[in-house]
Structures are given as C-alpha cells and as structure tokens.
Design a protein around this motif. Structure first.
Motif, PDB file in Angstrom:
ATOM      1  N   ASN A 233       0.849  -1.179   0.000  1.00 25.55           N
ATOM      2  CA  ASN A 233       0.000   0.000   0.000  1.00 25.55           C
ATOM      3  C   ASN A 233       0.885   1.230   0.000  1.00 25.55           C
ATOM      4  O   ASN A 233       1.983   1.201   0.548  1.00 25.55           O
ATOM      5  CB  ASN A 233      -0.872   0.036   1.259  1.00 25.55           C
ATOM      6  N   VAL A 234       0.376   2.306  -0.583  1.00 28.97           N
ATOM      7  CA  VAL A 234       1.154   3.538  -0.609  1.00 28.97           C
ATOM      8  C   VAL A 234       0.382   4.670   0.066  1.00 28.97           C
ATOM      9  O   VAL A 234      -0.804   4.878  -0.214  1.00 28.97           O
ATOM     10  CB  VAL A 234       1.495   3.962  -2.056  1.00 28.97           C
ATOM     11  N   VAL A 235       1.070   5.373   0.966  1.00 31.44           N
ATOM     12  CA  VAL A 235       0.510   6.558   1.607  1.00 31.44           C
ATOM     13  C   VAL A 235       1.293   7.773   1.110  1.00 31.44           C
ATOM     14  O   VAL A 235       2.519   7.777   1.145  1.00 31.44           O
ATOM     15  CB  VAL A 235       0.645   6.504   3.149  1.00 31.44           C
ATOM     16  N   ALA A 236       0.569   8.794   0.655  1.00 31.53           N
ATOM     17  CA  ALA A 236       1.225  10.068   0.328  1.00 31.53           C
ATOM     18  C   ALA A 236       1.104  10.976   1.540  1.00 31.53           C
ATOM     19  O   ALA A 236       0.008  11.205   2.044  1.00 31.53           O
ATOM     20  CB  ALA A 236       0.569  10.717  -0.881  1.00 31.53           C
ATOM     21  N   GLU A 237       2.244  11.471   2.019  1.00 33.04           N
ATOM     22  CA  GLU A 237       2.262  12.358   3.196  1.00 33.04           C
ATOM     23  C   GLU A 237       2.256  13.813   2.770  1.00 33.04           C
ATOM     24  O   GLU A 237       2.838  14.160   1.744  1.00 33.04           O
ATOM     25  CB  GLU A 237       3.577  12.189   3.959  1.00 33.04           C
ATOM     26  N   GLY A 238       1.659  14.646   3.581  1.00 30.42           N
ATOM     27  CA  GLY A 238       1.789  16.090   3.380  1.00 30.42           C
ATOM     28  C   GLY A 238       0.995  16.634   2.204  1.00 30.42           C
ATOM     29  O   GLY A 238       1.405  17.603   1.573  1.00 30.42           O
ATOM     30  N   VAL A 239      -0.157  16.021   1.917  1.00 33.49           N
ATOM     31  CA  VAL A 239      -1.016  16.534   0.841  1.00 33.49           C
ATOM     32  C   VAL A 239      -1.706  17.807   1.331  1.00 33.49           C
ATOM     33  O   VAL A 239      -2.408  17.788   2.335  1.00 33.49           O
ATOM     34  CB  VAL A 239      -2.068  15.480   0.413  1.00 33.49           C
ATOM     35  N   GLU A 240      -1.456  18.897   0.626  1.00 37.71           N
ATOM     36  CA  GLU A 240      -1.958  20.200   1.095  1.00 37.71           C
ATOM     37  C   GLU A 240      -2.949  20.863   0.154  1.00 37.71           C
ATOM     38  O   GLU A 240      -3.661  21.775   0.562  1.00 37.71           O
ATOM     39  CB  GLU A 240      -0.785  21.161   1.344  1.00 37.71           C
ATOM     40  N   ASN A 241      -2.961  20.457  -1.115  1.00 35.93           N
ATOM     41  CA  ASN A 241      -3.861  21.150  -2.050  1.00 35.93           C
ATOM     42  C   ASN A 241      -4.467  20.213  -3.086  1.00 35.93           C
ATOM     43  O   ASN A 241      -4.098  19.041  -3.191  1.00 35.93           O
ATOM     44  CB  ASN A 241      -3.121  22.321  -2.714  1.00 35.93           C
ATOM     45  N   ALA A 242      -5.398  20.781  -3.864  1.00 39.08           N
ATOM     46  CA  ALA A 242      -6.161  19.996  -4.834  1.00 39.08           C
ATOM     47  C   ALA A 242      -5.275  19.437  -5.947  1.00 39.08           C
ATOM     48  O   ALA A 242      -5.519  18.342  -6.443  1.00 39.08           O
ATOM     49  CB  ALA A 242      -7.289  20.847  -5.420  1.00 39.08           C
ATOM     50  N   GLU A 251      -2.551   8.694 -10.051  1.00 33.58           N
ATOM     51  CA  GLU A 251      -1.517   7.658  -9.989  1.00 33.58           C
ATOM     52  C   GLU A 251      -1.932   6.474  -9.120  1.00 33.58           C
ATOM     53  O   GLU A 251      -1.139   5.566  -8.863  1.00 33.58           O
ATOM     54  CB  GLU A 251      -0.194   8.242  -9.486  1.00 33.58           C
ATOM     55  N   GLU A 252      -3.177   6.516  -8.656  1.00 37.07           N
ATOM     56  CA  GLU A 252      -3.765   5.409  -7.886  1.00 37.07           C
ATOM     57  C   GLU A 252      -3.050   5.118  -6.563  1.00 37.07           C
ATOM     58  O   GLU A 252      -2.920   3.957  -6.149  1.00 37.07           O
ATOM     59  CB  GLU A 252      -3.868   4.143  -8.754  1.00 37.07           C
ATOM     60  N   CYS A 253      -2.613   6.172  -5.941  1.00 31.22           N
ATOM     61  CA  CYS A 253      -2.080   6.067  -4.579  1.00 31.22           C
ATOM     62  C   CYS A 253      -3.231   5.615  -3.662  1.00 31.22           C
ATOM     63  O   CYS A 253      -4.382   5.956  -3.895  1.00 31.22           O
ATOM     64  CB  CYS A 253      -1.577   7.450  -4.160  1.00 31.22           C
ATOM     65  N   ASP A 254      -2.921   4.801  -2.651  1.00 37.23           N
ATOM     66  CA  ASP A 254      -3.995   4.212  -1.847  1.00 37.23           C
ATOM     67  C   ASP A 254      -4.522   5.131  -0.743  1.00 37.23           C
ATOM     68  O   ASP A 254      -5.723   5.271  -0.565  1.00 37.23           O
ATOM     69  CB  ASP A 254      -3.485   2.912  -1.201  1.00 37.23           C
ATOM     70  N   PHE A 255      -3.596   5.724   0.013  1.00 30.13           N
ATOM     71  CA  PHE A 255      -3.998   6.534   1.165  1.00 30.13           C
ATOM     72  C   PHE A 255      -3.283   7.879   1.160  1.00 30.13           C
ATOM     73  O   PHE A 255      -2.251   8.027   0.510  1.00 30.13           O
ATOM     74  CB  PHE A 255      -3.679   5.802   2.480  1.00 30.13           C
ATOM     75  N   ALA A 256      -3.854   8.815   1.902  1.00 30.05           N
ATOM     76  CA  ALA A 256      -3.218  10.135   1.984  1.00 30.05           C
ATOM     77  C   ALA A 256      -3.366  10.727   3.373  1.00 30.05           C
ATOM     78  O   ALA A 256      -4.301  10.405   4.117  1.00 30.05           O
ATOM     79  CB  ALA A 256      -3.811  11.080   0.949  1.00 30.05           C
ATOM     80  N   GLN A 257      -2.427  11.593   3.682  1.00 29.70           N
ATOM     81  CA  GLN A 257      -2.415  12.354   4.921  1.00 29.70           C
ATOM     82  C   GLN A 257      -1.978  13.760   4.565  1.00 29.70           C
ATOM     83  O   GLN A 257      -1.179  13.933   3.651  1.00 29.70           O
ATOM     84  CB  GLN A 257      -1.328  11.799   5.849  1.00 29.70           C
TER      85      GLN A 257
END
Ligand code: C2E
Ligand code: CA
Ligand code: CA
Ligand code: CA
Length: 276
Positions: A233-242, A251-257
């Motif tokens: 699974n892949v988590v993208a960290e630090g997502v701040e904008n649209a 890119e079909e990343c699974d999770f975000a924070q």
C-alpha cells in the motif's frame, strides 16, 4: 584575509555554543516533561484516496507543550530523547495512549480503523519490544491488524539480523509494518524486497513539490507503480492542495495524509470529528 578567517571561525564558534546551550535547556526541561503531563499524543487523519476521502485511520504524533518553552516540535525533541535514552519511556507512553484511544474508536465504529505509530530505532532494538507490543494488544483488546508500526530505514541499517527477526514476529502477530519517509535517506529499493512491508509512505518533500517539480512527479509516479508491483500500500504524506490530491489520485495512490484533510489534533477532538 587572516583576520577575516578569524571572524568566520568565531562566528561559527558562537553559533555552536548557542545551539549547545539550547540543547541543554531543552534537555533539562524534557527530563520531567512526561511526568509533569506536558506531553500529549495527537492524531492526524489518514484517508482513503480511492474511497472519496473516507477516514480510515490516524497517525499518532507526539506534542510537547512546555510552560517555560512553549510548544516544542517533535523534530526538535525526539532526537534529544533518542540521544539520552528517554525515547524508550516516551515511546512507551505514545504506544499506550495511541492504542488505548484506537481500541476505543474501533469498538465504537463499524468500519475498520488503522492506528499508525512511529517507532524509534532504539525502541525497536529493545530486547522485549515484540513481547511488549503483544502485551499491549492484549491489554487494550486492539485487533492486531489495526496496528501499523512506522519504521525508518535506520532500523534496518543497524542490525539486519535482529531487525528481520523482529519484523517477522510482528507480522506473525498480524501487526502491519510501514516504511516511513521513503524517498529520503538511502531509500534502497533492495529493502523493499528484503523485508516484507505492508505500506510505503512517500515523504512529504516529494508531495509538497509536485506542482513545481517535474522530477518529483516522475519519481512519485515511479515509487507508486513500483510499490504496487511489490503489493505494498502507498501513503502520500503532506497533501496540502487539490493539485497534489488530483495527482496522487490519478496515480492510484492508496492513502493520503496532510493538511488538506486535517492536522494532528487531540484525541477528544479527533473522536468528535470522526466517529460520528
Ligand atoms: P513523520 O513521521 O514523517 O510525521 C509527519 C510529519 O509531517 C508530522 O510532523 C506532521 O504534522 C507533518 N505533516 C503532516 N501533514 C502535513 C502537511 O500537509 N503539511 C506539512 N507542512 N506538514 C505535514 P510532526 O508532528 O512535527 O512530527 C515530525 C516528526 O517527528 C515525525 O515525522 C516523526 O519522525 C517524529 N515523531 C512525531 N511523533 C513521534 C513519536 O511518537 N515517536 C517517534 N519516534 N517519532 C515521532
Ligand atoms: Ca511517520
Ligand atoms: Ca514520514
Ligand atoms: Ca519525518
């Protein structure tokens, strides 16, 4: 020229002294911060990228409010606690707090909930670490699959044999393991094959530059594709904008924070916001 050099040397000399002074001051206050109730575990939402930003869990993040020094960030005091060994006791506090709250939220919700906890190398290397995790899972009646331990490559560099054995035992318990801050440090691809991780967390430094940096877009794309090939699974960290969200979605990343979904907040606030 000689004079100039002298000035430069003394300038750095002063800076170093100032830094040393600050470190001593922090350290002396940190020593009883835990017992004075100045440390708190906050929770940052973890969302599913695919499933309309549905909340799927939280990362436990430590906060220190010192009456004398104000708020001190973990990037400043965790390294200190690691160097003087206090991280064992502090890390233990985080494990208790985070697992206690997560168990409570799991019971109240119909959906599965994931609690991610950062583990320092020193903590991980403790002799009884795996037994301790097992005891805590029992104590709080937390389903093992709910717990995800976040480790960094540093853990794997130090004692490969021990690390491999402990990770295997944790996975045998059903605990998930994630590799934090991927893309910084060595980020050796061989680790991903050598150790059976469940999750890979792409470092915030990649995500925060996506809209400006073509190379980061290429790398993020490649990391997600590669992780998926390895069934991680892949988590993208630090997502701040649209923009960043749209990119990781495509890119079909699974999770975000990230701040787009919420900052880390105290347990009571987290429960109010997310369990109703
Ligand atoms: P980390 O594990 O990489 O945690 C993510 C950091 O990124 C957190 O910083 C979080 O607040 C911040 N963050 C999340 N989303 C965003 C965003 O959208 N924008 C920006 N600018 N920042 C975002 P924090 O809480 O200051 O923690 C810093 C580091 O301290 C953590 O990095 C982790 O390495 C360490 N840390 C925090 N709590 C613990 C703990 O309980 N145990 C251990 N061992 N380390 C901890
Ligand atoms: Ca982390
Ligand atoms: Ca991270
Ligand atoms: Ca970090």
């Amino acid at each position: 020229i000689a004079k100039k050099e002298g000035a430069v040397v003394s300038f750095f000399g002063q800076e170093t002294q100032k830094a040393a002074h600050e470190r001593l001051l922090l350290e002396s206050h940190l020593l009883d911060a835990l017992h004075q109730g100045e440390l708190a575990v906050y929770f940052q939402p973890l969302v599913s990228v695919r499933d309309k930003k549905r909340l799927v869990g939280a990362e436990a993040l430590l906060r220190w409010h010192s009456p004398e020094l104000g708020n001190v960030g973990p990037d400043r005091f965790i390294p200190l606690a690691e160097s003087n060994g206090q991280i064992i006791e502090i890390g233990n506090f985080v494990l208790h707090e985070a697992m206690k709250h997560a168990a409570h939220w799991c019971k109240r919700s119909n959906n599965p909930f994931k609690i991610a906890i950062n583990i320092s190398p020193l903590q991980f290397r403790e002799r009884q670490f795996v037994e301790h995790i097992e005891d805590l899972l029992d104590l709080y009646e937390l389903p093992p699959g709910t717990l995800e331990l976040e480790i960094t490559e540093g853990i794997l560099l130090q004692d490969e044999h021990h690390a491999r054995a402990s990770l295997a035992r944790l996975r045998h318990l059903g605990v998930q393991i994630s590799l934090d801050d991927f893309g910084t440090g060595y980020s050796s691809l061989s680790y991903l094959q050598k150790y059976a991780f469940d999750t890979l967390k792409i470092d915030r430094s990649f995500i925060s530059n996506l809209e400006f940096n073509e190379q980061n877009r290429e790398l993020t794309r490649a990391i997600i594709a590669m992780a998926h090939k390895l069934k991680l699974n892949v988590v993208a960290e630090g997502v701040e904008n649209a923009f960043q969200e749209a990119f990781i979605q495509a890119e079909e990343c699974d999770f975000a924070q990230g701040y787009l979904y919420g900052k880390a907040i105290p347990a009571e606030k987290f429960a109010e916001k997310f369990t109703h």
